[in-house]
Design an enzyme around this catalytic site. Sequence first.
Site, PDB file in Angstrom:
ATOM      1  N   HIS A  37      37.203  45.370  40.736  1.00 45.59           N
ATOM      2  CA  HIS A  37      38.499  44.849  40.277  1.00 45.59           C
ATOM      3  C   HIS A  37      39.065  45.730  39.151  1.00 45.59           C
ATOM      4  O   HIS A  37      40.274  45.980  39.096  1.00 45.59           O
ATOM      5  CB  HIS A  37      38.350  43.415  39.753  1.00 45.59           C
ATOM      6  CG  HIS A  37      37.828  42.438  40.766  1.00 45.59           C
ATOM      7  ND1 HIS A  37      36.618  41.796  40.619  1.00 45.59           N
ATOM      8  CD2 HIS A  37      38.346  41.974  41.921  1.00 45.59           C
ATOM      9  CE1 HIS A  37      36.424  40.974  41.643  1.00 45.59           C
ATOM     10  NE2 HIS A  37      37.457  41.074  42.455  1.00 45.59           N
ATOM     11  N   LYS A 148      39.832  48.659  49.574  1.00 44.01           N
ATOM     12  CA  LYS A 148      39.443  48.958  50.957  1.00 44.01           C
ATOM     13  C   LYS A 148      38.143  48.246  51.319  1.00 44.01           C
ATOM     14  O   LYS A 148      37.769  48.190  52.481  1.00 44.01           O
ATOM     15  CB  LYS A 148      39.283  50.472  51.143  1.00 44.01           C
ATOM     16  CG  LYS A 148      40.582  51.229  51.068  1.00 44.01           C
ATOM     17  CD  LYS A 148      40.356  52.693  51.435  1.00 44.01           C
ATOM     18  CE  LYS A 148      41.632  53.494  51.223  1.00 44.01           C
ATOM     19  NZ  LYS A 148      41.390  54.923  51.501  1.00 44.01           N
TER      20      LYS A 148
HETATM   21  P1  AMP Z   1      38.425  39.247  45.519  1.00 41.41           P
HETATM   22  O1  AMP Z   1      38.483  38.772  44.113  1.00 41.41           O
HETATM   23  O2  AMP Z   1      37.036  39.405  46.044  1.00 41.41           O
HETATM   24  O3  AMP Z   1      39.346  38.499  46.439  1.00 41.41           O
HETATM   25  O4  AMP Z   1      38.976  40.723  45.496  1.00 41.41           O
HETATM   26  C1  AMP Z   1      40.200  41.040  44.878  1.00 41.41           C
HETATM   27  C2  AMP Z   1      40.550  42.457  45.216  1.00 41.41           C
HETATM   28  O5  AMP Z   1      39.516  43.332  44.746  1.00 41.41           O
HETATM   29  C3  AMP Z   1      40.669  42.682  46.731  1.00 41.41           C
HETATM   30  O6  AMP Z   1      41.762  43.539  46.986  1.00 41.41           O
HETATM   31  C4  AMP Z   1      39.361  43.347  47.055  1.00 41.41           C
HETATM   32  O7  AMP Z   1      39.418  44.174  48.202  1.00 41.41           O
HETATM   33  C5  AMP Z   1      39.106  44.172  45.801  1.00 41.41           C
HETATM   34  N1  AMP Z   1      37.684  44.509  45.683  1.00 41.41           N
HETATM   35  C6  AMP Z   1      36.621  43.656  45.778  1.00 41.41           C
HETATM   36  N2  AMP Z   1      35.463  44.345  45.691  1.00 41.41           N
HETATM   37  C7  AMP Z   1      35.794  45.655  45.553  1.00 41.41           C
HETATM   38  C8  AMP Z   1      35.051  46.877  45.430  1.00 41.41           C
HETATM   39  N3  AMP Z   1      33.723  46.875  45.441  1.00 41.41           N
HETATM   40  N4  AMP Z   1      35.733  48.021  45.306  1.00 41.41           N
HETATM   41  C9  AMP Z   1      37.097  48.043  45.322  1.00 41.41           C
HETATM   42  N5  AMP Z   1      37.859  46.940  45.426  1.00 41.41           N
HETATM   43  C10 AMP Z   1      37.224  45.750  45.544  1.00 41.41           C
END
Ligand code: AMP
Length: 282
Positions: A37, A148
């Site tokens: 994030h 991604k």
């Molecule tokens: P989430 O809080 O899991 O819904 O994720 C929020 C955003 O962070 C989404 O766009 C995810 O794809 C991105 N995200 C989650 N994990 C990663 C990671 N390891 N690397 C890059 N972006 C991430």
Amino acid sequence: MQILRTPTEMQEWSLEARHLGQSVGFVPTMGALHRGHATLMRHSVQENNVSVLSIFVNPTQFNVADDFEKYPRTFETDLEIARENQISAVYAPTVETMYPPSSSVTVQPGTASHGMEGAMRPGHFEGVTTVVAKLFNSVLPHRAYFGKKDYQQLAVIRQMVVDLNFPIEIIGVDTVREADGLALSSRNVRLTQQHRDDASAISQGLFTALRMHQGGVHDSQKLKEAVNSTVSESQLAKIEYVEICHPTTLTPIVNTQDGAVICVAAWYGDVRLIDNIELPSA
Ligand code: AMP
């Protein structure tokens, strides 16, 4: 750093920024923030005058109630991380604000939602497109940043923005990984030590397939087998799918010569992990 709680508060804040000629970047999250994030936040802060981070654990995208309840919630720490990363405003609405009893309109996701996560998690992407459309209409960003890591989600959002004419640029950011390759995820904290150690096989399998592709193996079946056999070395892993798809439409393809993405979902105990890797055109 402002903390905003309702669509009206959020819209007023954003309209004010836009009125002053500032570009608004947006990073939507469900909180439990980690370095993945933070990387999205850094991109947004570098590329826009002001940046908004949303923190909302969206019940409508969880197809299993238990997963929603067990989802980690670390709001105070999240605010500190947002501050450290120069976020201008955090948008954190309540479930009641987002979904008052009277609300009934949803956004149907397009064709990119049909396979993989869409097939395994009924209703998931409708929850995603609906909440992201609502967040876009509250935050009113110029640019929005998605990882991604959730490759299919990014493709589904890109389709939504094109088909529904949202005046927003969607930016995909590379997956951030642990030293052993495991993709960072808010769900990783729920893995046992054994599961955590074994889970690095997912990325190892994906990187093996990338090397094979780069070495001239373009047969999807062979590449899938390589991923499957690496992940299956752990008796504890239960693979849900390994798919090789077209990078934008996400329809399955049999030859990776012109570029592709390999997507994996696997269970370790009661934790479901997803990961993927892009194969450049040869
Ligand atoms: P989430 O809080 O899991 O819904 O994720 C929020 C955003 O962070 C989404 O766009 C995810 O794809 C991105 N995200 C989650 N994990 C990663 C990671 N390891 N690397 C890059 N972006 C991430």
